[in-house]
Each structure stands twice: as structure tokens, then as C-alpha cells.
Enzyme design. Structure first.
Site, PDB file in Angstrom:
ATOM      1  CG  ASP A  74      25.859   7.186  57.269  1.00 54.60           C
ATOM      2  OD1 ASP A  74      26.541   8.102  56.792  1.00 54.60           O
ATOM      3  OD2 ASP A  74      24.798   7.389  57.892  1.00 54.60           O
TER       4      ASP A  74
ATOM      5  CE  LYS B  80      25.015  10.929  59.001  1.00 55.43           C
ATOM      6  NZ  LYS B  80      25.027   9.517  59.462  1.00 55.43           N
TER       7      LYS B  80
ATOM      8  CG  HIS C 240      23.041  14.360  62.166  1.00 53.77           C
ATOM      9  ND1 HIS C 240      22.985  13.210  62.916  1.00 53.77           N
ATOM     10  CD2 HIS C 240      22.242  14.129  61.097  1.00 53.77           C
ATOM     11  CE1 HIS C 240      22.180  12.333  62.323  1.00 53.77           C
ATOM     12  NE2 HIS C 240      21.723  12.868  61.227  1.00 53.77           N
TER      13      HIS C 240
ATOM     14  CE1 TYR D 156      21.155   8.637  62.589  1.00 55.00           C
ATOM     15  CE2 TYR D 156      22.944   7.290  61.752  1.00 55.00           C
ATOM     16  CZ  TYR D 156      22.003   8.269  61.555  1.00 55.00           C
ATOM     17  OH  TYR D 156      21.901   8.863  60.324  1.00 55.00           O
TER      18      TYR D 156
END
Length: 304
Positions: free
Chosen positions: A55, A85, A124, A60
């Protein structure tokens, strides 16, 4: 939308592994563009230990690391489930993806992953409006639908959405409904926002939980401690495994992470036992005595 062995069946008939390895929170490196070898090693270890579902997310900034880990592990593309996302931004509307829209954002991410498609692509967060993004939430969703039509995403969904946000998409008569809503969820936060779990389920949207082990990592001491310890002893499992299993039996897909092989392995060993319904109910009941919210506090702590 139901648990079948080690997978959940989605409303569109596709399946998703029922446990995910998260490459966010612990590994978050937004704004740091150099490759983090520790992230590569951790993701490679997870894959080689048997984690079936990775994931990630644009914000990130670990997609290149995931891509390197995939290549080094030698895993066949069809044997690993990849979630990504779109970076929509937060309630301040001050930051968002550098790409012009979600369609282009995923195409850019695929180059970082060095793969041709993702298995699941999520918006997101719901904080999207024409004035700041150039498109509204419905139009953002239509970009995701085009990604499915063009073969870049197998499934699409959302993250951190409230009932009202989901209604915006559902009421627009979409070509494809959201398959997943990934939210912060744990025994001490059983609804990130009012009624969101039940609303998602009632619309055949699978709820996915990030930070499901918050009660053990950030919530001690707390009202579930003694009971979870008792169950761990009864079943010969760790407290983490008890909590992950209870999340599963609530019909929710847990996303967790670790850099330690034994903990990664333990997170995958939650399918060989089952709590009773009374035990799941008791964890839920005790959990409601406390609130633990770690993320999106500016936007959602008003509900605590």
C-alpha cells in the site's frame, strides 16, 4: 464485499488480499527525493516474507523504493497487489499533487513503480475543489474511471472520505462505484467520521484500515489491554494478531507495517484462527470507552 479465505471480494467481482503492508506513516519521506535504502529493504523483505499487498501513495514519496523492491524480489507482477493514492491535499487546500490531474498523477507514479498498472488507485482525501485543483470531486472521480478504462488501474476507490463526500460521488451516477474507502480505524476509533463504516458497507464499499494497531502502539494504557492480553493467551497469538483478526472479522481490511521479519510474518498469520463473535463484540464495546485519533486531526477531531 465479503471475506473469502485470505481475500475480500469487492463489489465489482475482483478480489483484494485481506492484509496490506503499508509504505506510508513509518516510511513517509515527502520532500526527500533521494532513495531510502531502508525502505527498499523493508518492502523487499515484506514481499519475500509473503506480503501479498503493498500500500503506497504519491505523498509518501516511496514509490521508487517500492519499484526497486519489486524488481529485486523477482515477484511476478500478477502475484502482488499494489495500491497507490492521488495526493489531493488536506483541508487547508494549500498543497496537492504537482501533476495536473489524477490521471496524469498515476501515469507519473507508474513510471516510478516501473509497472504498467496498479491494482487499486485511491483519491487520498476529499479536499478537492475547482478553485484550487481545476476540477471538482466528481471530475476527479471521472479521471479515475478513465484510468480503469485505459487499463492503468484495475480498481478505484477513495480514502479519508466522509459519508457526505461519498454521497457526492454516488449521487453523480458514476460509471464505476468506489470499491474501497481507506480510513483511520482501530478499536479506539471505530468511525473516523460519523457513521462512515456502516455507510460504506451499506453501499458495498470495502473499508480498509490504516493504523489498526494504534491501541497497542499509541493507546496504552487503555480499556482493551487486559482483554486483548487474555485472548492472546487463549489463542496462542500475539496481541497484534488478536487486534488484526478483530479488524478482519469486523469486515475491514487492515494495513500495517514493520521492518522486522517476525512481525511481518505474524501479520500474515491471522487466517488460521477465528475469534468468537462475542469476543469481537467485547473488543468493540471496550474500545468505545476511549478515542485515539492520530491523523487528519485538523479536519476530523471535531467529531471526538
Amino acid at each position: 464485499m465479503s471475506l473469502q479465505g485470505k481475500s475480500f471480494k469487492l463489489s465489482n467481482g475482483n478480489t483484494i488480499p485481506a492484509i496490506g503492508y503499508g509504505v506510508g506513516t513509518k516510511w513517509f519521506k515527502f520532500g526527500q527525493n533521494q532513495i531510502d535504502d531502508k525502505v527498499v529493504e523493508a518492502v523487499q523483505l515484506a514481499i519475500e516474507t509473503g506480503a501479498p499487498h503493498i500500500d503506497g501513495a504519491e505523498i509518501y514519496n516511496t514509490n521508487k523504493e517500492i519499484g526497486q523492491a519489486l524488481a529485486k524480489s523477482g515477484v511476478k507482477r500478477e502475484d502482488i497487489f499494489i495500491t497507490d493514492k492521488y495526493f489531493a491535499g488536506d483541508g487547508s487546500y494549500k498543497a496537492r499533487s504537482e501533476e495536473v490531474n489524477p490521471y496524469e498523477a498515476l501515469k507519473a507514479d507508474l513510471k516510478q513503480f516501473n509497472i504498467d498498472y496498479v491494482d487499486l488507485y485511491l483519491i487520498h482525501a476529499p479536499f478537492i475543489k475547482k478553485e484550487t485543483h481545476g476540477f471538482d470531486l466528481v471530475e476527479a472521480w471521472q479521471y479515475l474511471e478513465k484510468l480503469v478504462d485505459d487499463g492503468f488501474a484495475k480498481n478505484i476507490g477513495v480514502s479519508n472520505f466522509t459519508k457526505e463526500d461519498l454521497e457526492v460521488i454516488l449521487n453523480s451516477k458514476p460509471k464505476y462505484k468506489p470499491a474501497v474507502n481507506q480510513i483511520e480505524y482501530n478499536a479506539y476509533l471505530q468511525n473516523q467520521t460519523p457513521g462512515i463504516v456502516e455507510f460504506s458497507k451499506s453501499n458495498d464499499i470495502l473499508v480498509s484500515a490504516y493504523s489498526p494497531l494504534g491501541p497497542l502502539l499509541k493507546g496504552k494504557p487503555g480499556p482493551i489491554d487486559e482483554y486483548v492480553e487474555k485472548l492472546a493467551s487463549k489463542y496462542g497469538k500475539t496481541e497484534s494478531q488478536i487486534l488484526l483478526r478483530s479488524v478482519l472479522q469486523n469486515g475491514i481490511l487492515p494495513i500495517t507495517t514493520s521492518s522486522k521479519k517476525e512481525r511481518i510474518q505474524a501479520s500474515l498469520e491471522i487466517f488460521d484462527f477465528e475469534l468468537t463473535q462475542d469476543e469481537v463484540n467485547e473488543i468493540n464495546k471496550l474500545g468505545k470507552q476511549k478515542t485515539l485519533r492520530q491523523y487528519w486531526t485538523n479536519e476530523y477531531s471535531k467529531y471526538d
